[in-house]
Design a protein around this motif. Structure first.
Motif, PDB file in Angstrom:
ATOM      1  N   ALA A 126       1.062  -1.243  -0.020  1.00  0.00           N
ATOM      2  CA  ALA A 126      -0.024   0.184  -0.085  1.00  0.00           C
ATOM      3  C   ALA A 126       0.883   1.221  -0.087  1.00  0.00           C
ATOM      4  O   ALA A 126       0.572   2.350  -0.715  1.00  0.00           O
ATOM      5  CB  ALA A 126      -0.958  -0.225   1.281  1.00  0.00           C
TER       6      ALA A 126
ATOM      7  N   TRP B 287      -4.789  -8.981   0.144  1.00  0.00           N
ATOM      8  CA  TRP B 287      -5.312  -8.110  -0.480  1.00  0.00           C
ATOM      9  C   TRP B 287      -6.153  -7.138   0.423  1.00  0.00           C
ATOM     10  O   TRP B 287      -6.507  -5.851   0.334  1.00  0.00           O
ATOM     11  CB  TRP B 287      -6.303  -8.982  -1.491  1.00  0.00           C
ATOM     12  N   MET B 288      -6.967  -7.873   1.311  1.00  0.00           N
ATOM     13  CA  MET B 288      -7.656  -7.200   2.438  1.00  0.00           C
ATOM     14  C   MET B 288      -6.934  -5.920   3.023  1.00  0.00           C
ATOM     15  O   MET B 288      -7.299  -4.696   3.351  1.00  0.00           O
ATOM     16  CB  MET B 288      -8.384  -7.916   3.388  1.00  0.00           C
TER      17      MET B 288
ATOM     18  N   THR C  19      -4.049  -4.755   2.155  1.00  0.00           N
ATOM     19  CA  THR C  19      -3.549  -3.712   1.383  1.00  0.00           C
ATOM     20  C   THR C  19      -4.671  -2.586   1.222  1.00  0.00           C
ATOM     21  O   THR C  19      -4.240  -1.168   1.317  1.00  0.00           O
ATOM     22  CB  THR C  19      -3.242  -4.220  -0.019  1.00  0.00           C
ATOM     23  N   THR C  20      -5.738  -3.001   0.832  1.00  0.00           N
ATOM     24  CA  THR C  20      -6.989  -1.983   0.896  1.00  0.00           C
ATOM     25  C   THR C  20      -7.016  -1.368   2.239  1.00  0.00           C
ATOM     26  O   THR C  20      -7.277  -0.053   2.132  1.00  0.00           O
ATOM     27  CB  THR C  20      -8.205  -2.612   0.596  1.00  0.00           C
TER      28      THR C  20
ATOM     29  N   ARG D 255      -4.214   1.239   2.879  1.00  0.00           N
ATOM     30  CA  ARG D 255      -4.408   2.244   1.744  1.00  0.00           C
ATOM     31  C   ARG D 255      -5.304   3.331   2.246  1.00  0.00           C
ATOM     32  O   ARG D 255      -5.339   4.551   2.185  1.00  0.00           O
ATOM     33  CB  ARG D 255      -4.842   1.815   0.450  1.00  0.00           C
ATOM     34  N   ASP D 256      -6.238   3.005   2.998  1.00  0.00           N
ATOM     35  CA  ASP D 256      -7.291   4.043   3.556  1.00  0.00           C
ATOM     36  C   ASP D 256      -7.086   4.746   4.664  1.00  0.00           C
ATOM     37  O   ASP D 256      -7.920   5.348   5.179  1.00  0.00           O
ATOM     38  CB  ASP D 256      -8.596   3.005   3.914  1.00  0.00           C
TER      39      ASP D 256
ATOM     40  N   MET E  79     -15.594  -9.723  -0.297  1.00  0.00           N
ATOM     41  CA  MET E  79     -14.341  -9.178  -0.993  1.00  0.00           C
ATOM     42  C   MET E  79     -13.552 -10.179  -1.661  1.00  0.00           C
ATOM     43  O   MET E  79     -13.389 -10.147  -2.790  1.00  0.00           O
ATOM     44  CB  MET E  79     -13.563  -8.733   0.065  1.00  0.00           C
TER      45      MET E  79
ATOM     46  N   LYS F 141     -13.986  -9.465  -5.582  1.00  0.00           N
ATOM     47  CA  LYS F 141     -12.698  -8.620  -5.878  1.00  0.00           C
ATOM     48  C   LYS F 141     -12.959  -7.383  -6.286  1.00  0.00           C
ATOM     49  O   LYS F 141     -12.968  -7.062  -7.609  1.00  0.00           O
ATOM     50  CB  LYS F 141     -11.912  -9.543  -6.771  1.00  0.00           C
TER      51      LYS F 141
END
Lengths: 306, 294
Positions: free
Chosen positions: B115, B174-175, B177-178, B181-182, B290, B294
């Motif tokens: 991220a 993936w979770m 990373t999101t 990023r938030d 999720m 995706k």
């Protein structure tokens, strides 16, 4: 020595290496390497029952499968499961999503309880329904009897055709929550003014569903269908406890043997590694192909309707 | 006029609640019945054609039986599988909590890297991890069995944990990373300027803010592992590593095991996911959808 190595790498690079190395190693060793290895095995006549070194046989295993009646029978059965389960599941999910899209006190609680089955182990779900449908003591029999809907207890799981149907029902029960959530999210993103405008124009409720709700939900249906296709096509756990009857190493019930169960049997019961490996790649290709075709068709239809 | 409206609203709610009742019967009746079966006396459970919908004298005897003696056969003798349930419970807890903890840690570190950092090969590695998500793992499992047996990891808890961690990684990374990023990056940037290294930022700035994300990853990982059946079916051989999902199928396989005992085993197997679904549903739904969408 150590400190000079440290100086060669910036602190950022060291962080990245430490954090990503275990992940990359695990995935390479446990997923990609065996996937390639399985493909390699599919080109040999490896069979652990026969004491001989495996020999390369090219595409023989694939040819053998395609010419085998049992393969087509099992494949047909898997598609049958898909064709019964998906409409059933989408109908249930659409109905529940429409209901949960209404405003009423207690909606959160109903939503929480309505999607519970999805979070339970598939083998438990198969067992729950097997017990419910039991011919001698089953609760469904008791319930229907007490309401006068049947006059004597039924053996719901006796006929092969019925077995497959109930497999689909239990798969629906296990999975309907996911499409419900997707469709509910889709419903909530439709702006209210659309319905208001349609109401002003004199559209009745079924018309509003037909001409506003359904077209706008098409992308949500697409996502749900692809995911649920894979789930139904590769059904395993539910069948195992509902009708497979092979738990203790006994013969598997042939009437509900779907592709994954057939593959498990080939590899881990019959030990025909080469043949089983070939089948696993056929299942992979079929899943991806149908998934892609599906997405394309739903997508194209969506484009045309707009 | 206002009375008419209220009447209309009352009818609307009435219809809605009737429909809700139907939905809840469909969703919960099988669960209710197995719970009732597990606490019924044998006489009431096997009554027919009229069933007893709630036991007049609830009993926990079946639970006691399966945990101390193995399941009871219909002729009254006991299956030679004493302590299968206790071993299964222990194994299920170790595998699911262990896998979830490890995958959460790995994914948090990696999530921060993906991220917030730039490095060579970043996109390639991310793709390598994510490609796993849509691929059916079945093709890997066949050869993986032989790799695991060469490593002597078949029928071990360690082996199962390693496999589950690997299978959970793409979704978890993936979770995370999101989630990372938030998180607003201003504080992290300021800390960088002040000379803090990545570990320090991860530990004292990102972790506290990413906690809800980590909880979601942990819960999803634990639920998926607990519920899984295929992996232990292939990689477990004995009560050294068999989780509850396998133990349950062993009971079902033994034709003559009493239904109240099997029901008790089923209730124990589904109780943790059931409670998680009841109390942490928001986290779980987010993670599980999720992964699929995706």
């Amino acid at each position: 020595m150590k400190s000079s190595a440290r100086r060669l790498l910036s602190s950022d690079s060291r962080y990245v290496i430490v954090v990503l190395t275990p992940i990359v190693l695990l995935i390479a060793l446990f997923i990609y390497y065996p996937a390639v290895d399985t493909f390699g095995a599919s080109l040999t006549n490896r069979n652990l029952r026969i004491r001989r070194p495996p020999k390369a046989v090219g595409l023989d295993n694939y040819v053998k499968l395609v010419q085998d009646d049992e393969f087509w029978e099992v494949t047909g059965r898997s598609f049958k499961v898909v064709l019964i389960t998906l409409p059933l599941e989408m109908a249930v999910a659409f109905g529940i999503a429409m209901l949960l899209n209404q405003r009423f006190p207690g909606r959160g609680l109903v939503r929480t309880l309505a999607i519970l089955p999805w979070m339970l182990p598939g083998v438990v779900n198969g067992f729950l329904w097997g017990w419910l449908l039991n011919g001698e003591y089953g609760a469904l029999n008791g319930f229907l009897y007490q309401f006068g809907l049947i006059s004597e207890y039924q053996y719901w799981l006796r006929e092969p055709d019925h077995q497959l149907f109930w497999v689909c029902v239990v798969q629906t029960w296990t999975r309907y929550a996911f499409p419900t959530i997707i469709l509910l999210a889709g419903l909530q993103s439709i702006p209210d003014d659309l319905f208001d405008a349609a109401k002003v124009d004199g559209a009745n409720a079924p018309q509003r569903v037909r001409y506003i709700t359904l077209p706008l939900l098409l992308p949500s249906f697409g996502i749900a269908l692809v995911v649920e296709f894979i789930a139904a096509f590769q059904i395993f756990d539910v069948v195992w406890t509902l009708t497979a009857g092979g738990s203790a190493g006994g013969a598997m019930n042939p009437f509900t043997k779907t592709l994954m169960l057939y593959n498990y049997e080939l590899v881990f019961r019959d030990l025909r590694i080469g043949l089983g490996a070939a089948l696993s790649y056929i299942i992979l290709v079929m899943s991806l192909a149908v998934g892609v075709i599906f997405v394309m068709r739903v997508y194209n239809q969506g484009v045309q309707e707009q | 006029m206002s009375f008419g409206l209220r009447g209309k609203e009352r009818i609307r709610l009435g219809v809605i609640y009737v429909l809700c009742a139907i939905v809840l019967v469909w969703a919960l009746a099988p669960i209710y019945w197995v719970a009732v079966s597990s606490i019924s006396t044998r006489r009431e459970l096997y009554s027919q054609p009229y069933k007893v919908w709630f036991p007049s004298e609830p009993t926990f005897e079946s639970y006691h039986t399966i945990f101390t003696q193995g399941a009871k056969f219909r002729d009254g003798s006991f299956s030679p599988t004493a302590h299968l349930m206790s071993a299964g419970l222990r194994n299920s807890v170790i595998i699911s909590v262990g896998s979830a903890a490890i995958v959460t840690l790995l994914a948090t570190g990696a999530g921060y890297a993906f991220a917030r950092m730039r490095f060579r090969g970043k996109n390639a590695i991310f793709l390598l991890i994510m490609l796993m998500l849509p691929l059916p793992i079945w093709v890997s499992l066949i050869a993986l069995f032989f790799i695991m047996s060469r490593l002597e990891l078949v029928d071990t808890l360690l082996g199962l944990v390693l496999i589950f961690v690997t299978l959970l990684l793409p979704l978890a990374v993936w979770m995370m990373t999101t989630f990372v990023r938030d998180i607003p990056s201003e504080i992290q940037d300021a800390a960088r300027v002040d000379g803090a290294d990545r570990w320090r930022i991860l530990y004292s700035i990102v972790l506290p803010l990413a906690r809800p994300g980590m909880v979601a990853v942990f819960l999803v990982a634990m639920l998926t592992t607990w519920n899984n059946f295929l992996i232990p079916l292939i990689f477990s051989r004995s009560d050294d590593s068999q989780p509850l999902t396998i133990v349950l199928t062993l009971f079902i396989g033994q034709y003559e095991v009493a239904w109240e005992d099997m029901s008790a085993a089923a209730v124990v197997t589904m109780l943790p996911p059931f409670l998680m679904a009841l109390f942490f549903q928001r986290y779980l739904v987010r993670g599980l959808t999720m992964g699929a969408v995706k």
